[in-house]
Design an enzyme around this catalytic site. Structure first.
Site, PDB file in Angstrom:
ATOM      1  N   ASP A   4      13.115  24.650 -23.839  1.00 14.49           N
ATOM      2  CA  ASP A   4      12.483  25.133 -25.063  1.00 14.49           C
ATOM      3  C   ASP A   4      13.091  24.389 -26.256  1.00 14.49           C
ATOM      4  OD1 ASP A   4      12.021  26.958 -27.454  1.00 14.49           O
ATOM      5  OD2 ASP A   4      10.945  28.057 -25.896  1.00 14.49           O
ATOM      6  N   ILE A   5      12.263  24.007 -27.223  1.00  7.31           N
ATOM      7  CA  ILE A   5      12.787  23.268 -28.384  1.00  7.31           C
ATOM      8  C   ILE A   5      13.499  24.186 -29.372  1.00  7.31           C
ATOM      9  CG2 ILE A   5      11.122  21.384 -28.197  1.00  7.31           C
ATOM     10  CD1 ILE A   5       9.627  22.690 -30.591  1.00  7.31           C
ATOM     11  N   ASN A  49       4.526  35.983 -23.054  1.00  3.90           N
ATOM     12  CA  ASN A  49       3.993  36.556 -24.279  1.00  3.90           C
ATOM     13  C   ASN A  49       2.479  36.421 -24.236  1.00  3.90           C
ATOM     14  OD1 ASN A  49       6.610  36.983 -25.292  1.00  3.90           O
ATOM     15  ND2 ASN A  49       6.677  34.934 -26.171  1.00  3.90           N
ATOM     16  N   GLY A  88       3.646  37.927 -29.392  1.00  6.97           N
ATOM     17  CA  GLY A  88       4.515  36.826 -29.776  1.00  6.97           C
ATOM     18  C   GLY A  88       4.075  35.460 -29.280  1.00  6.97           C
ATOM     19  N   GLN A  89       2.872  35.360 -28.729  1.00  4.31           N
ATOM     20  CA  GLN A  89       2.401  34.060 -28.229  1.00  4.31           C
ATOM     21  C   GLN A  89       2.026  33.166 -29.399  1.00  4.31           C
ATOM     22  OE1 GLN A  89      -0.927  34.265 -25.485  1.00  4.31           O
ATOM     23  NE2 GLN A  89      -0.694  32.124 -24.885  1.00  4.31           N
ATOM     24  N   HIS A 142       2.684  30.438 -20.562  1.00  3.69           N
ATOM     25  CA  HIS A 142       3.986  29.861 -20.274  1.00  3.69           C
ATOM     26  C   HIS A 142       4.979  30.973 -20.026  1.00  3.69           C
ATOM     27  CE1 HIS A 142       3.504  30.157 -24.669  1.00  3.69           C
ATOM     28  NE2 HIS A 142       4.822  30.333 -24.758  1.00  3.69           N
ATOM     29  N   LEU A 143       5.841  30.724 -19.093  1.00  2.53           N
ATOM     30  CA  LEU A 143       6.865  31.678 -18.703  1.00  2.53           C
ATOM     31  C   LEU A 143       8.183  31.237 -19.315  1.00  2.53           C
ATOM     32  CD1 LEU A 143       7.761  34.086 -16.907  1.00  2.53           C
ATOM     33  CD2 LEU A 143       8.083  32.436 -15.059  1.00  2.53           C
ATOM     34  N   HIS A 144       8.735  32.060 -20.211  1.00  7.23           N
ATOM     35  CA  HIS A 144      10.062  31.796 -20.766  1.00  7.23           C
ATOM     36  C   HIS A 144      11.100  32.233 -19.744  1.00  7.23           C
ATOM     37  CE1 HIS A 144       9.052  31.228 -25.120  1.00  7.23           C
ATOM     38  NE2 HIS A 144       7.976  31.921 -24.771  1.00  7.23           N
TER      39      HIS A 144
END
Length: 121
Positions: free
Chosen positions: A29-30, A86, A92-93, A99-101
């Protein structure tokens, strides 16, 4: 389609890729919210969790299996990690490609919304 994650999947935008197979790609993640924070995304574009169809069942399961494999490879599986999807703005998307955090590397608080008031996941 002007999707950030599709561009990463197509190698049009660079990312620090930590895993890739024919179905998913995972990258750091950036804006990490934990010492280890990576995303697992399907190569197939699916905008939100609400858009998953029956035919996507194996793909979404593969995302979770990939997250588990990467956590083991990164040495965080034993201590534990958190996975988060999300969905839409109230969830919060911000990028509309599922995508899976995966967050790890420290003890994470619960409930997450208390921590999110200070710093979002």
């Amino acid at each position: 389609m002007d999707c950030l994650f599709c561009k990463i999947t197509n190698k049009e935008i660079p990312a620090k890729i930590i895993y890739e197979d024919e179905h998913v790609i995972a990258f750091n993640d950036i804006n990490p919210q934990a010492p280890l924070h990576f995303l697992v995304i399907p190569k197939k574009h699916i905008s939100t969790l609400n858009d998953i169809e029956e035919a996507d069942r194996e793909l979404v399961g593969h995302m979770l299996m990939s997250a588990s494999k990467i956590a083991k490879d990164q040495g965080v599986a034993e201590d534990g990690y958190r996975t988060v999807f999300n969905c839409n703005s109230h969830g919060g998307q911000t990028v509309y490609h599922i995508h899976l955090h995966v967050l790890a590397g420290k003890a994470l608080g619960w409930p997450p919304y208390q921590a999110a008031l200070k710093q979002p996941i």
